[in-house]
Each structure stands twice: as structure tokens, then as C-alpha cells.
Design an enzyme around this catalytic site. Structure first.
Site, PDB file in Angstrom:
ATOM      1  N   TYR A  52      12.699 -26.206  28.774  1.00 24.50           N
ATOM      2  CA  TYR A  52      11.612 -25.629  29.579  1.00 24.50           C
ATOM      3  C   TYR A  52      10.365 -25.479  28.726  1.00 24.50           C
ATOM      4  O   TYR A  52      10.427 -24.922  27.634  1.00 24.50           O
ATOM      5  CB  TYR A  52      12.015 -24.268  30.160  1.00 24.50           C
ATOM      6  CG  TYR A  52      12.089 -24.334  31.667  1.00 24.50           C
ATOM      7  CD1 TYR A  52      10.914 -24.395  32.414  1.00 24.50           C
ATOM      8  CD2 TYR A  52      13.305 -24.392  32.323  1.00 24.50           C
ATOM      9  CE1 TYR A  52      10.967 -24.510  33.796  1.00 24.50           C
ATOM     10  CE2 TYR A  52      13.359 -24.508  33.701  1.00 24.50           C
ATOM     11  CZ  TYR A  52      12.186 -24.565  34.439  1.00 24.50           C
ATOM     12  OH  TYR A  52      12.227 -24.691  35.793  1.00 24.50           O
ATOM     13  N   GLU A  54       6.898 -24.620  30.052  1.00 23.50           N
ATOM     14  CA  GLU A  54       5.716 -24.221  30.826  1.00 23.50           C
ATOM     15  C   GLU A  54       4.532 -23.962  29.906  1.00 23.50           C
ATOM     16  O   GLU A  54       4.666 -23.335  28.858  1.00 23.50           O
ATOM     17  CB  GLU A  54       6.017 -22.963  31.649  1.00 23.50           C
ATOM     18  CG  GLU A  54       6.877 -23.268  32.854  1.00 23.50           C
ATOM     19  CD  GLU A  54       7.139 -22.037  33.725  1.00 23.50           C
ATOM     20  OE1 GLU A  54       6.678 -20.941  33.374  1.00 23.50           O
ATOM     21  OE2 GLU A  54       7.808 -22.202  34.760  1.00 23.50           O
ATOM     22  N   ASP A 198      -7.714 -43.196  42.503  1.00 26.21           N
ATOM     23  CA  ASP A 198      -6.252 -43.228  42.472  1.00 26.21           C
ATOM     24  C   ASP A 198      -5.842 -44.666  42.150  1.00 26.21           C
ATOM     25  O   ASP A 198      -5.742 -45.513  43.036  1.00 26.21           O
ATOM     26  CB  ASP A 198      -5.709 -42.777  43.833  1.00 26.21           C
ATOM     27  CG  ASP A 198      -4.190 -42.781  43.887  1.00 26.21           C
ATOM     28  OD1 ASP A 198      -3.558 -43.334  42.975  1.00 26.21           O
ATOM     29  OD2 ASP A 198      -3.639 -42.229  44.868  1.00 26.21           O
ATOM     30  N   THR A 224       0.149 -43.088  38.992  1.00 25.97           N
ATOM     31  CA  THR A 224       1.585 -42.981  38.772  1.00 25.97           C
ATOM     32  C   THR A 224       1.890 -43.775  37.505  1.00 25.97           C
ATOM     33  O   THR A 224       1.089 -44.601  37.067  1.00 25.97           O
ATOM     34  CB  THR A 224       2.370 -43.582  39.953  1.00 25.97           C
ATOM     35  OG1 THR A 224       1.855 -44.888  40.220  1.00 25.97           O
ATOM     36  CG2 THR A 224       2.248 -42.720  41.195  1.00 25.97           C
ATOM     37  N   LYS A 227       4.641 -47.842  38.298  1.00 27.02           N
ATOM     38  CA  LYS A 227       4.332 -49.069  39.049  1.00 27.02           C
ATOM     39  C   LYS A 227       3.970 -50.166  38.049  1.00 27.02           C
ATOM     40  O   LYS A 227       4.785 -50.478  37.207  1.00 27.02           O
ATOM     41  CB  LYS A 227       3.278 -48.770  40.103  1.00 27.02           C
ATOM     42  CG  LYS A 227       3.827 -47.761  41.137  1.00 27.02           C
ATOM     43  CD  LYS A 227       2.838 -47.330  42.190  1.00 27.02           C
ATOM     44  CE  LYS A 227       3.472 -46.264  43.080  1.00 27.02           C
ATOM     45  NZ  LYS A 227       2.494 -45.640  43.984  1.00 27.02           N
ATOM     46  N   ARG A 233       9.350 -42.733  36.420  1.00 28.62           N
ATOM     47  CA  ARG A 233       8.669 -42.129  37.577  1.00 28.62           C
ATOM     48  C   ARG A 233       7.919 -40.893  37.106  1.00 28.62           C
ATOM     49  O   ARG A 233       8.519 -39.982  36.535  1.00 28.62           O
ATOM     50  CB  ARG A 233       9.689 -41.680  38.612  1.00 28.62           C
ATOM     51  CG  ARG A 233      10.388 -42.779  39.284  1.00 28.62           C
ATOM     52  CD  ARG A 233      10.997 -42.279  40.571  1.00 28.62           C
ATOM     53  NE  ARG A 233      10.180 -42.699  41.681  1.00 28.62           N
ATOM     54  CZ  ARG A 233      10.186 -43.931  42.168  1.00 28.62           C
ATOM     55  NH1 ARG A 233      10.962 -44.849  41.647  1.00 28.62           N
ATOM     56  NH2 ARG A 233       9.419 -44.261  43.181  1.00 28.62           N
TER      57      ARG A 233
HETATM   58  C1  LIG Z   1       2.506 -44.569  44.813  1.00 31.36           C
HETATM   59  C2  LIG Z   1       1.215 -43.934  45.113  1.00 31.36           C
HETATM   60  C3  LIG Z   1       1.070 -42.533  45.157  1.00 31.36           C
HETATM   61  C4  LIG Z   1       2.210 -41.553  45.132  1.00 31.36           C
HETATM   62  O1  LIG Z   1       3.148 -41.678  44.215  1.00 31.36           O
HETATM   63  P1  LIG Z   1       4.592 -40.987  44.348  1.00 31.36           P
HETATM   64  O2  LIG Z   1       5.010 -40.996  42.931  1.00 31.36           O
HETATM   65  O3  LIG Z   1       5.395 -41.889  45.237  1.00 31.36           O
HETATM   66  O4  LIG Z   1       4.421 -39.618  44.910  1.00 31.36           O
HETATM   67  C5  LIG Z   1      -0.204 -42.029  45.353  1.00 31.36           C
HETATM   68  N1  LIG Z   1      -1.250 -42.839  45.513  1.00 31.36           N
HETATM   69  C6  LIG Z   1      -1.143 -44.175  45.508  1.00 31.36           C
HETATM   70  C7  LIG Z   1      -2.367 -45.007  45.698  1.00 31.36           C
HETATM   71  C8  LIG Z   1       0.093 -44.764  45.320  1.00 31.36           C
HETATM   72  O5  LIG Z   1       0.187 -46.098  45.336  1.00 31.36           O
END
Ligand SMILES: *Cc1c(COP(=O)(O)O)cnc(C)c1O
Length: 417
Positions: A52, A54, A198, A224, A227, A233
Site C-alpha cells: 500500500y 497512498e 486523450d 492508457t 494499447k 493495463r
Molecule cells: C481505451 C480508452 C480509454 C479508457 O481506457 P480503459 O483503460 O478501458 O478505461 C479512454 N479513452 C480512450 C480514447 C481510449 O481509447
């Protein structure tokens, strides 16, 4: 890796072993997926999951964090170096909570923000009415031009001037073209809004120089890590130094408790890999592969949204074959060993439950080492399955070819023995 687990919990061990086989024997073409390296998985599956922590490095609420600090500081430094960012927060549990933290940092309930409409390629968290983003805040959606199927930055500018949002999100989950982060930032500055880029889908391409970067000019960038960036993740928020305190507070204690130190370790390892010269080749090959695949599909009579791609992603438009065929097509492709997902296309006349498109991408295939010649074959096979959607014999024939190809490009050779 699962020798002990096999003995102690055969049910879960065999599900894991079976998914490894599935990942080996199929063409994984969901554009948000990838194969993290064994090093990334080792760090992510480590004893750091027991801790932990925090707070932030050097300012923790619990004792015993000297090694957690080493890990988090390394992840922060590497993230800043990779992207040229002023500040990095590596604690968000995933992309959706990360976007929630950014909203929390800059918006109050009821405030107005602008986001890319889900139907045109935006993410749920960009203002979908069923998501917290659409429930708590007032959303002004922007879409793509019906004819070109591309973002129209003049339309975004017009909406922003008219509606005066406090925040504008750029970025997408299903847009096959480059995003002009610079234009979004300029529009946000003009109307006094914060710009959140994003870059979840394209952050690996940005890291490898295969997509224009939102740095250094963008206010706040979220990505993220699992990807195209090929980590575990998780997610990161990168921002200008002037927003660092606000962002950190919004992540912890604003919206999260203890960070997942094991994930942070996996992120740190993935960032080190992305800083190596080979990652640039990877990112450029992802795009070259997507272009080759798009070309092959088009040559074999398949319509693509915007007519092609300049990133890692392709959106197949099945409307010329019939409305609402996306799910059926994805199931047919799965029977042939090609894993995709159905997706709406812009101005889809069908419903989100029965969309008219299929979304595919090349990040996973490229990690396996596949190049343009393989993409040309895969494009031809996919087109034949799509054109003969009910033909089980054809699907079986393609599946045999897919399995033979997958055998030539093995993954995780050290696992599952
Ligand atoms: C995948 C994605 C997210 C969210 O990701 P999670 O890890 O699935 O919650 C947010 N914004 C965009 C543009 C994404 O492609």
C-alpha cells in the site's frame, strides 16, 4: 509459469493456458489490444501487488515504501523523458478513471465540456449519456463531417466559440486518421478552455514518432498504457507543470486510494522498452502495416471509413453489403481465426447494439513481427470471409491458413511449456 497454479487451482490455470493458446493461434486485430513483453508481465505479476503506497514518492501515508518509491520515480522520469512532458502522474488505475480525475481537477458538476461523439469515434468517457461524463457534466459533442468522415476543425472551433466549454477533449477510439492536437490546443486557448488530449490509442505511435505529438504545447494529456504503448493495463496523466498539483490531488485523494505498485512497475518497464531505438521501428511498422492492410481490403472490394488509414486502425464500413452487419461479420471473422470487434460507423443508420462496421488494427500483429506481405494475405482472407459471411467451409479454410501463419510468428515462446 503456471506449474504451481495448475496444481492448486486447475480451473483458473487452464483458463489462462487456454487463453495463451487463443492468443497464439488467432490474429488479434482489436486495435486497443497488444502483447506486453514477458518483462512487463513479470513486473506486473510481482510482489509489489502486496504493498500500500497512498500518496506520492517521498510523501506516503504508509511505512515501508522505499522500493515502491524507486519504482514510481523511475516510471515518472521515463514517462517525462519519452514524451517530453513537464509532469507525469502514473497512478491512474486505467483510462476511464484517469479521465474522471482530469474532469474532477477542472470541472464542477454541470459544467460544460466538449468531446468527440461516441458514434463518430469518441470514447464513452468523452460525454456518452450512459457514462458518468455525460451524466454529471453538460456535454457539447462534436462529430465528423458526413461526406469526408473526417474531423472538421472549423466546426469544432465554431462550436467552441458558441458554447464556451471549460474543457475540450481530443482523441478517439475509432478514428483512422491523425488528430490535429495543435489545432485543438489553439481552439481551447482561444475560448479559455483546458485542452485534454486523450492519446490512449496512439500513444505508442507518438512515442515512436509515427503520429504528431501533443507535446509540449497541450495542457493535459492522458494515455492508457496497454494499447500501442504495449505496457500493462493502466494509465498516465501528463501535464504542464502549472497543473501538476491540481492533477495529483484529483488522482489521490480525489478519486483513488492506493496506487497499484505492481502496475507502476510494469509501466516503468514498458516505458524503458519504448525509449529503446527499436520502438521507433515498431511504431512506424504498425502504421505501414495498417496502410498495407487497408490497401489490400480496398483492392478486394471492402469499403473503409475515410477510404483508408494513417494510424494503426481501420474502420470497415459494411453498409454497402447491408445495414447492421457488424456483429455478424465479427463472428464470421472469429470463426476464421481473426479477432475483431463490431463498431458503429459515422452516421450509422443502425443502432449501437447492431452496428454497421468492424474495427481492426495492426498493433498486435506488428508485435509478432508481421510485415506488409502478411498484411496483404490477411486483407485478402478477411475480404473473402466478409463477402461470404455465412460460408462455414470458407471460414474453416481461412482458419487453417491463419493458424499456419500464426505458427510462423510465435508469441511468448517461454510460456505455456
Ligand atoms: C481505451 C480508452 C480509454 C479508457 O481506457 P480503459 O483503460 O478501458 O478505461 C479512454 N479513452 C480512450 C480514447 C481510449 O481509447
Amino acid at each position: 509459469m503456471t506449474a504451481k497454479l495448475k496444481q492448486h487451482d486447475p480451473e483458473i490455470a487452464s483458463a489462462i493456458a487456454n487463453d495463451l493458446k487463443r492468443q497464439q493461434r488467432n490474429l488479434l486485430m482489436i486495435p486497443s489490444e497488444n502483447y506486453a513483453s514477458e518483462d512487463v508481465m513479470e513486473a506486473t505479476g510481482s510482489v509489489l501487488a502486496n504493498k500500500y503506497s497512498e500518496g506520492y514518492p517521498g510523501k506516503r501515508y504508509y511505512q515501508g515504501n522505499e522500493f515502491a518509491d524507486v519504482v514510481e520515480n523511475a516510471a515518472i522520469e521515463r514517462a517525462k523523458r519519452l514524451f517530453g512532458a513537464e509532469h507525469a502522474n502514473v497512478q491512474p488505475y486505467s483510462g476511464s478513471p484517469a479521465n474522471a480525475a482530469v474532469f474532477l481537477a477542472f470541472l464542477r458538476p454541470g459544467d460544460t465540456f466538449m468531446g468527440f461523439e461516441l458514434k463518430c469515434g469518441g470514447h464513452l468517457t468523452h460525454g456518452s449519456p450512459v457514462n458518468f461524463s455525460g451524466l454529471i457534466y453538460s456535454v457539447v459533442p462534436y462529430g465528423v463531417d458526413e461526406k469526408t468522415e473526417r474531423l472538421d476543425m472549423e466546426e469544432v472551433r465554431r462550436l467552441a466559440r458558441e458554447r464556451k466549454p471549460k474543457l475540450i477533449i481530443s482523441g478517439s477510439t475509432a478514428y483512422p486518421r491523425q488528430i490535429d492536437f495543435k489545432a485543438f490546443q489553439e481552439i481551447a486557448e482561444e475560448v479559455g478552455a483546458i485542452h485534454l488530449a486523450d492519446m490512449s490509442h496512439v500513444s505508442g505511435l507518438v512515442a515512436g514518432g509515427a503520429h504528431p505529438s501533443p507535446f509540449p504545447f497541450t495542457d493535459v494529456v492522458m494515455t492508457t498504457t496497454h494499447k500501442t504503448l504495449r505496457g500493462p493495463r493502466g494509465a498516465m496523466i501528463l501535464c504542464k507543470e502549472k497543473y501538476a498539483k491540481q492533477i495529483d490531488k484529483a488522482v489521490f485523494p480525489g478519486s483513488q486510494g492506493g496506487p497499484h505498485d505492481h502496475t507502476t512497475a510494469g509501466i516503468a518497464v514498458a516505458l524503458k522498452e519504448a525509449l529503446e531505438p527499436g520502438f521507433r521501428d515498431y511504431a512506424h511498422q504498425v502504421v505501414a502495416n495498417a496502410k498495407a492492410l487497408a490497401h489490400a481490403l480496398t483492392e478486394h472490394g471492402i469499403r473503409l471509413v475515410t477510404g483508408g488509414t494513417d494510424n494503426h486502425l481501420i474502420l470497415i464500413d459494411l453498409r454497402p453489403m447491408g445495414i447492421g452487419l457488424g456483429k455478424q461479420a465479427a463472428v464470421a471473422l472469429e470463426a476464421a481465426g481473426v479477432i475483431t470487434n463490431c463498431n458503429t460507423v459515422p452516421y450509422d443508420p443502425s443502432t449501437p447494439f447492431k452496428p454497421s462496421g468492424v474495427r481492426i488494427g495492426t498493433p498486435s500483429l506488428t508485435t509478432r513481427g508481421m510485415k506488409e506481405p502478411e498484411m496483404r494475405m490477411i486483407g485478402e482472407w478477411m475480404a473473402s470471409v466478409l463477402k461470404g459471411m455465412g460460408d462455414a467451409q470458407l471460414q474453416a479454410q481461412v482458419r487453417a491458413k491463419v493458424e499456419a501463419l500464426c505458427e510462423r510468428f510465435p508469441i511468448y515462446e517461454g510460456l505455456g511449456k
